[in-house]
Write a protein that holds these residues in place. Structure first.
Motif, mmCIF file in Angstrom:
data_model
loop_
_atom_site.group_PDB
_atom_site.id
_atom_site.type_symbol
_atom_site.label_atom_id
_atom_site.label_comp_id
_atom_site.label_asym_id
_atom_site.label_seq_id
_atom_site.Cartn_x
_atom_site.Cartn_y
_atom_site.Cartn_z
ATOM 1 N N ILE A 1 0.864 -1.185 0.000
ATOM 2 C CA ILE A 1 0.000 0.000 0.000
ATOM 3 C C ILE A 1 0.898 1.232 0.000
ATOM 4 O O ILE A 1 1.961 1.227 0.626
ATOM 5 C CB ILE A 1 -0.894 0.029 1.263
ATOM 6 C CG1 ILE A 1 -1.662 -1.287 1.422
ATOM 7 C CG2 ILE A 1 -1.846 1.212 1.233
ATOM 8 C CD1 ILE A 1 -2.327 -1.441 2.790
ATOM 9 N N ILE B 1 -2.346 -1.113 -3.676
ATOM 10 C CA ILE B 1 -3.469 -0.347 -3.136
ATOM 11 C C ILE B 1 -3.006 1.091 -2.930
ATOM 12 O O ILE B 1 -1.913 1.334 -2.400
ATOM 13 C CB ILE B 1 -3.955 -0.932 -1.786
ATOM 14 C CG1 ILE B 1 -4.414 -2.384 -1.958
ATOM 15 C CG2 ILE B 1 -5.077 -0.086 -1.199
ATOM 16 C CD1 ILE B 1 -4.759 -3.080 -0.647
ATOM 17 N N HIS C 1 -3.758 4.541 -1.029
ATOM 18 C CA HIS C 1 -4.442 5.111 0.148
ATOM 19 C C HIS C 1 -4.474 6.615 -0.051
ATOM 20 O O HIS C 1 -3.450 7.286 0.054
ATOM 21 C CB HIS C 1 -3.670 4.712 1.411
ATOM 22 C CG HIS C 1 -4.329 5.128 2.683
ATOM 23 N ND1 HIS C 1 -3.812 4.782 3.914
ATOM 24 C CD2 HIS C 1 -5.447 5.850 2.942
ATOM 25 C CE1 HIS C 1 -4.586 5.272 4.866
ATOM 26 N NE2 HIS C 1 -5.579 5.934 4.294
ATOM 27 N N LYS D 1 -8.954 5.200 -8.330
ATOM 28 C CA LYS D 1 -9.406 3.877 -8.762
ATOM 29 C C LYS D 1 -9.844 3.901 -10.224
ATOM 30 O O LYS D 1 -9.522 2.979 -10.992
ATOM 31 C CB LYS D 1 -10.554 3.404 -7.874
ATOM 32 C CG LYS D 1 -11.054 2.005 -8.236
ATOM 33 C CD LYS D 1 -12.117 1.512 -7.279
ATOM 34 C CE LYS D 1 -12.559 0.108 -7.680
ATOM 35 N NZ LYS D 1 -13.588 -0.424 -6.748
ATOM 36 N N PRO E 1 -7.383 -1.226 -6.334
ATOM 37 C CA PRO E 1 -8.177 -0.856 -5.160
ATOM 38 C C PRO E 1 -7.639 0.407 -4.490
ATOM 39 O O PRO E 1 -6.428 0.659 -4.500
ATOM 40 C CB PRO E 1 -8.030 -2.068 -4.232
ATOM 41 C CG PRO E 1 -7.644 -3.203 -5.122
ATOM 42 C CD PRO E 1 -6.824 -2.595 -6.211
ATOM 43 N N THR E 2 -8.555 1.163 -3.901
ATOM 44 C CA THR E 2 -8.153 2.373 -3.190
ATOM 45 C C THR E 2 -8.799 2.410 -1.809
ATOM 46 O O THR E 2 -9.821 1.774 -1.552
ATOM 47 C CB THR E 2 -8.543 3.649 -3.965
ATOM 48 O OG1 THR E 2 -9.965 3.692 -4.153
ATOM 49 C CG2 THR E 2 -7.839 3.718 -5.307
#
Length: 367
Positions: free
Chosen positions: A221, A257, A259, A282, A288-289
């Motif tokens: 992430i 990911i 964030h 996204k 994915p976020t």
């Protein structure tokens, strides 16, 4: 509106989460000499017992002499500090939780109010921590190489200790973000450049080294922000095209990911759409976020650190966006800092039991 979407499972590589709620990383400064003790382990254990899907630790610094401006911020290197983190992750796993350390280098900082300073000068891309303010030295090519290696070593140690994923802190005016921002990156070598796309080089090299150290199946992430602490309304990427040029190289380097930090999750990122930062990220990258920013509270975190209190607020707009597919995970900060059972209360529709947030919660590890 139903909160059922918040309690759907989420799986990606090394991550198998029971719900979509993430504890946001929040600096606590309760680790004297950089060593997290049993009180820190208990603090995170309580959030795991409270059914947080994924706990992101407070920022924990890599093995560089001036990676921190605070003697009480935890380290993620050295035998004693890593033993402390081993206790943390053991406690979290025993309570059924999942956790990542947030791996951090602060870059060039203002001196801490305590008067403590690191043994060597702060380091950053160009000696600046905001436009016009020098409080450190420009990193040499060797400094950059060693720092990239230190990020990778911290990630390798996290995997070895049993953490479920790691997060790189690339937001809020810290080192990785200082390379992104033209206001603090005036380099003329490969780590500088006139465009944001060029200035992603340091971040992508860090991500590549972390990926090399942890392997393909371990989730990575990275936390990002458009704003800067010295410029709250600033946008690194002024439009979707610039955002694509910024984020695509990070994903191609190995970030799984994104964030996406903003002050208020409901605010649109660009004109012509109600998508927030996480929604745009996204849409642009397809990965994915995580959204974050005043979730569950009436006031934002800048007000909180200025001493303002906040009251619980509705999650209807959040769940509307989550159910629409704008983002995949939701990071919650101050509500979980003040109340380890916040997730359980939301799940059980016990909104009358939710607590507000006051500055006093910052002065202790609430158990």
């Amino acid at each position: 509106m139903s909160t059922a979407g918040l309690f759907a499972p989420f799986t990606l590589k090394s991550l198998n989460l029971k719900n979509r709620i993430v504890m946001a990383p929040m600096t606590r400064s309760f680790s004297p000499n950089g060593i997290p003790g049993s009180n820190v382990a208990q603090y995170y254990q309580k959030r795991a017992e409270g059914e947080v899907g994924l706990i992101l630790s407070e920022g924990t610094v890599i093995n560089r002499p001036s990676a921190s401006n605070d003697a009480n911020v935890p380290h993620f290197y050295g035998e004693q500090s890593l033993e402390g983190w081993q206790q943390v992750i053991n406690n979290v796993h025993a309570a059924g939780g999942k956790m990542a350390p947030q791996i951090w280098h602060m870059g060039i900082m203002d001196n801490h109010h305590s008067g403590w300073v690191p043994p060597v000068a702060f380091e950053g891309p160009s000696g600046l921590n905001r436009p016009g303010n020098t409080n450190g030295t420009a990193m040499t090519a060797k400094d950059i190489e060693d720092t990239i290696i230190a990020f990778g070593q911290a990630a390798a140690d996290a995997k070895r200790l049993g953490f479920d994923t790691i997060e790189l802190h690339g937001a809020h005016g810290y080192l990785i973000d200082q390379f992104f921002w033209e206001g603090t990156n005036q380099r003329t070598d490969v780590y500088g450049g006139k465009t944001l796309a060029e200035r992603t080089r340091f971040a992508t090299d860090v991500i590549k080294e972390v990926r090399r150290q942890v392997g393909h199946d371990f989730a990575i992430i990275i936390r990002l922000s458009q704003f800067k602490p010295s410029a709250y309304d600033y946008k690194l990427a002024a439009n979707p095209q610039e955002m694509e040029a910024w984020l695509t190289p990070l994903v191609e380097a190995g970030a799984d990911i994104l964030h996406c930090s903003q002050r208020r999750f409901w605010e649109p990122e660009f004109e012509g759409s109600d998508l927030n930062f996480a929604g745009w990220a996204k849409k642009i990258t397809g990965v994915p976020t995580i959204t974050v920013g005043s979730v569950g509270l009436s006031g934002d975190f800048f007000g909180a650190f200025a001493g303002e209190s906040s009251q619980p607020s509705s999650l209807d707009e959040l769940t509307r966006r989550l159910d629409r597919g704008d983002f995949d995970l939701v990071a919650v900060g101050r509500p979980l800092l003040a109340d380890p059972n916040w997730v359980k209360k939301i799940k059980n529709n016990q909104t009358d039991l939710l607590k507000g947030f006051t500055k006093e919660a910052l002065a202790e590890l609430v158990l």
